[in-house]
Design an enzyme around this catalytic site. Structure first.
Site, mmCIF file in Angstrom:
data_model
loop_
_atom_site.group_PDB
_atom_site.id
_atom_site.type_symbol
_atom_site.label_atom_id
_atom_site.label_comp_id
_atom_site.label_asym_id
_atom_site.label_seq_id
_atom_site.Cartn_x
_atom_site.Cartn_y
_atom_site.Cartn_z
ATOM 1 N N SER A 158 49.589 27.497 39.779
ATOM 2 C CA SER A 158 49.958 27.708 38.374
ATOM 3 C C SER A 158 51.439 27.420 38.207
ATOM 4 O O SER A 158 52.215 27.519 39.173
ATOM 5 C CB SER A 158 49.684 29.172 38.000
ATOM 6 N N TYR A 183 52.011 37.833 40.460
ATOM 7 C CA TYR A 183 51.193 36.632 40.188
ATOM 8 C C TYR A 183 51.940 35.391 40.668
ATOM 9 O O TYR A 183 51.368 34.530 41.347
ATOM 10 C CB TYR A 183 50.887 36.528 38.690
HETATM 11 N N1 LIG Z 1 43.755 29.672 32.463
HETATM 12 C C1 LIG Z 1 45.003 29.296 32.602
HETATM 13 O O1 LIG Z 1 45.757 29.132 31.633
HETATM 14 C C2 LIG Z 1 45.552 29.040 33.977
HETATM 15 C C3 LIG Z 1 46.881 28.590 34.081
HETATM 16 C C4 LIG Z 1 47.412 28.374 35.325
HETATM 17 C C5 LIG Z 1 46.637 28.577 36.458
HETATM 18 N N2 LIG Z 1 45.364 29.020 36.328
HETATM 19 C C6 LIG Z 1 44.588 29.268 37.553
HETATM 20 O O2 LIG Z 1 43.318 28.684 37.416
HETATM 21 C C7 LIG Z 1 42.361 29.414 38.186
HETATM 22 C C8 LIG Z 1 41.131 29.661 37.348
HETATM 23 O O3 LIG Z 1 41.495 30.433 36.239
HETATM 24 P P1 LIG Z 1 40.550 30.569 34.968
HETATM 25 O O4 LIG Z 1 41.436 30.434 33.790
HETATM 26 O O5 LIG Z 1 39.381 29.701 35.132
HETATM 27 O O6 LIG Z 1 40.150 32.113 35.097
HETATM 28 P P2 LIG Z 1 38.741 32.874 34.958
HETATM 29 O O7 LIG Z 1 37.932 32.265 33.870
HETATM 30 O O8 LIG Z 1 39.073 34.314 34.893
HETATM 31 O O9 LIG Z 1 38.036 32.534 36.340
HETATM 32 C C9 LIG Z 1 38.489 33.124 37.526
HETATM 33 C C10 LIG Z 1 37.315 33.293 38.458
HETATM 34 O O10 LIG Z 1 37.786 33.934 39.655
HETATM 35 C C11 LIG Z 1 36.824 34.901 40.017
HETATM 36 N N3 LIG Z 1 37.381 35.963 40.855
HETATM 37 C C12 LIG Z 1 38.347 36.854 40.537
HETATM 38 N N4 LIG Z 1 38.522 37.720 41.546
HETATM 39 C C13 LIG Z 1 37.637 37.381 42.524
HETATM 40 C C14 LIG Z 1 37.315 37.909 43.798
HETATM 41 N N5 LIG Z 1 37.915 39.016 44.296
HETATM 42 N N6 LIG Z 1 36.364 37.287 44.537
HETATM 43 C C15 LIG Z 1 35.718 36.203 44.057
HETATM 44 N N7 LIG Z 1 35.964 35.666 42.843
HETATM 45 C C16 LIG Z 1 36.915 36.252 42.080
HETATM 46 C C17 LIG Z 1 36.355 35.461 38.691
HETATM 47 O O11 LIG Z 1 35.172 36.177 38.894
HETATM 48 P P3 LIG Z 1 34.737 37.382 37.895
HETATM 49 O O12 LIG Z 1 34.352 36.694 36.619
HETATM 50 O O13 LIG Z 1 33.599 37.996 38.624
HETATM 51 O O14 LIG Z 1 35.925 38.256 37.742
HETATM 52 C C18 LIG Z 1 36.191 34.176 37.903
HETATM 53 O O15 LIG Z 1 34.961 33.576 38.191
HETATM 54 C C19 LIG Z 1 43.073 30.673 38.665
HETATM 55 O O16 LIG Z 1 43.414 30.498 40.030
HETATM 56 C C20 LIG Z 1 44.318 30.735 37.818
HETATM 57 O O17 LIG Z 1 45.409 31.357 38.476
HETATM 58 C C21 LIG Z 1 44.800 29.245 35.118
#
Ligand SMILES: NC(=O)c1ccc[n+]([C@@H]2O[C@H](COP(=O)([O-])OP(=O)(O)OC[C@H]3O[C@@H](n4cnc5c(N)ncnc54)[C@H](OP(=O)(O)O)[C@@H]3O)[C@@H](O)[C@H]2O)c1
Length: 319
Positions: A158, A183
């Site tokens: 990120s 984070y």
């Molecule tokens: N969205 C943004 O703006 C953004 C920006 C920069 C970077 N990112 C990065 O992109 C990645 C994906 O983010 P996203 O926006 O797609 O978020 P998201 O929709 O919340 O998806 C995250 C996933 O990680 C899973 N997870 C969390 N804790 C876990 C654990 N202990 N074991 C196994 N799975 C786990 C969640 O499962 P549950 O649903 O069961 O909790 C969910 O399926 C992350 O690494 C984030 O840091 C996102």
């Protein structure tokens, strides 16, 4: 320091989608493991990779909702994995290895962001443990299958990595917990992990990449109060997105899918990408690019050694 961190002019950009970058790429016969592949960017990644012909294994800590999310996606399967629990990571890896399958693509997309101070396992800070240590353990335990696949490992970081390097004297925030610094540290760890993995794995034909996907409204923001997101200029009082640079999940998935599959990256690795290109190393005030603390090979080696010590797992060094 000379660096491979330079744009290559991929022709794709911030508005490209995962389907755009996969145009003309056939992933038939390839197996991808996508952590978090049932929500947000991960789900968009699962959809795009299966459309291109890949079989996608989706490890999930909540198996029921994960099965619902991928229902109807041809070529996706769900298995149980909690990244914050090393026992669960070991059990998942053992089940996968027992099938004898190879993994051509691993995308570490699962993550948590800015949660209240939380301790997991032996008292580890939850963001460092889930976002970094869990993925570190997973990739090392799956190494025999990844080595056979001779493909790519992609670590979803990120822009938050720009906030801080690794707090070597207190990685688990025994003092002064700050949800955004924690984070940021975990996301710096995601980049350093790819840098060192690439160094260790390239001789065996496996390359590693890290990336910032862009800003996308997903369940990742679950720990933020509405007021915090309004104050940040992300949403208005009614909850509507107002930040013009926000991407859709399909656009947000594009860089990780590009890093995992693009022939444009053949022969490269150990680099941080954004907007479907390799990013430049940028100074402290810049609003794009990667900071040198995240791509420093010495920091990367040090983090690898610390992660091996904490987890007791290292596929590359005989203990
Ligand atoms: N969205 C943004 O703006 C953004 C920006 C920069 C970077 N990112 C990065 O992109 C990645 C994906 O983010 P996203 O926006 O797609 O978020 P998201 O929709 O919340 O998806 C995250 C996933 O990680 C899973 N997870 C969390 N804790 C876990 C654990 N202990 N074991 C196994 N799975 C786990 C969640 O499962 P549950 O649903 O069961 O909790 C969910 O399926 C992350 O690494 C984030 O840091 C996102």
């Amino acid at each position: 320091m000379s660096t491979p961190q330079h744009k290559i002019g991929s022709g794709f950009g911030a508005r490209s989608t995962a389907d755009d970058v996969l145009h003309g790429i056939d992933l038939s016969g390839q197996l991808a493991i996508v952590t978090g592949g049932y929500s947000g960017l991960g789900l968009a990644t699962t959809r795009a990779l299966t459309r291109a012909g890949a079989h996608v294994v989706v490890p999930a800590r909540r198996v029921g909702p994960a099965r619902q999310a991928v229902e109807g996606i041809d070529g996706a399967e769900v298995d149980e994995l909690d990244l914050s629990d090393l026992g669960s990571v070991r059990a998942f890896a053992e089940r996968f290895l027992a099938t004898g399958r190879s993994a051509e693509i691993v995308i570490d997309s699962a993550g948590i962001m800015a949660c209240p101070e939380t301790r997991v396992g032996p008292g580890w800070e939850a963001q460092f443990a889930t976002n970094h240590l869990g993925h570190y353990a997973l990739v090392n335990l799956l190494w025999p299958a990844i080595a056979r696949g001779r493909g790519r490992v992609v670590s979803v970081s990120s822009a938050g990595h720009r906030r801080t390097g690794i707090r070597w004297d207190d990685v688990h925030f025994e003092r002064d917990y700050d949800k955004w610094v924690a984070y940021g540290q975990s996301k710096t760890a995601n980049v350093l992990f790819a840098v060192h993995l690439d160094r260790l794995a390239r001789d065996q034909g496996v390359r590693a990449f890290a990336l910032h996907p862009g800003g996308i409204l997903t369940p990742l923001q679950r720990h933020l109060a509405k007021e915090e997101m309004v104050a940040a200029g992300w949403i208005d009082e009614e909850g509507n997105p107002v930040e013009p640079s926000f991407k859709t999940p399909e656009q947000g998935a594009a860089t990780q899918v590009w890093a995992a599959t693009s022939p444009q990256l053949a022969g490269m690795g150990g680099v941080y990408c954004e907007d479907c290109d390799i990013a430049e190393v940028t100074p402290a005030a810049a609003r794009s690019g990667v900071r040198d603390h995240a791509v420093d090979p010495e920091q990367a080696a040090r983090l690898w050694a610390l992660s091996a010590e904490l987890t007791g797992i290292d596929a590359f060094t005989a203990h």
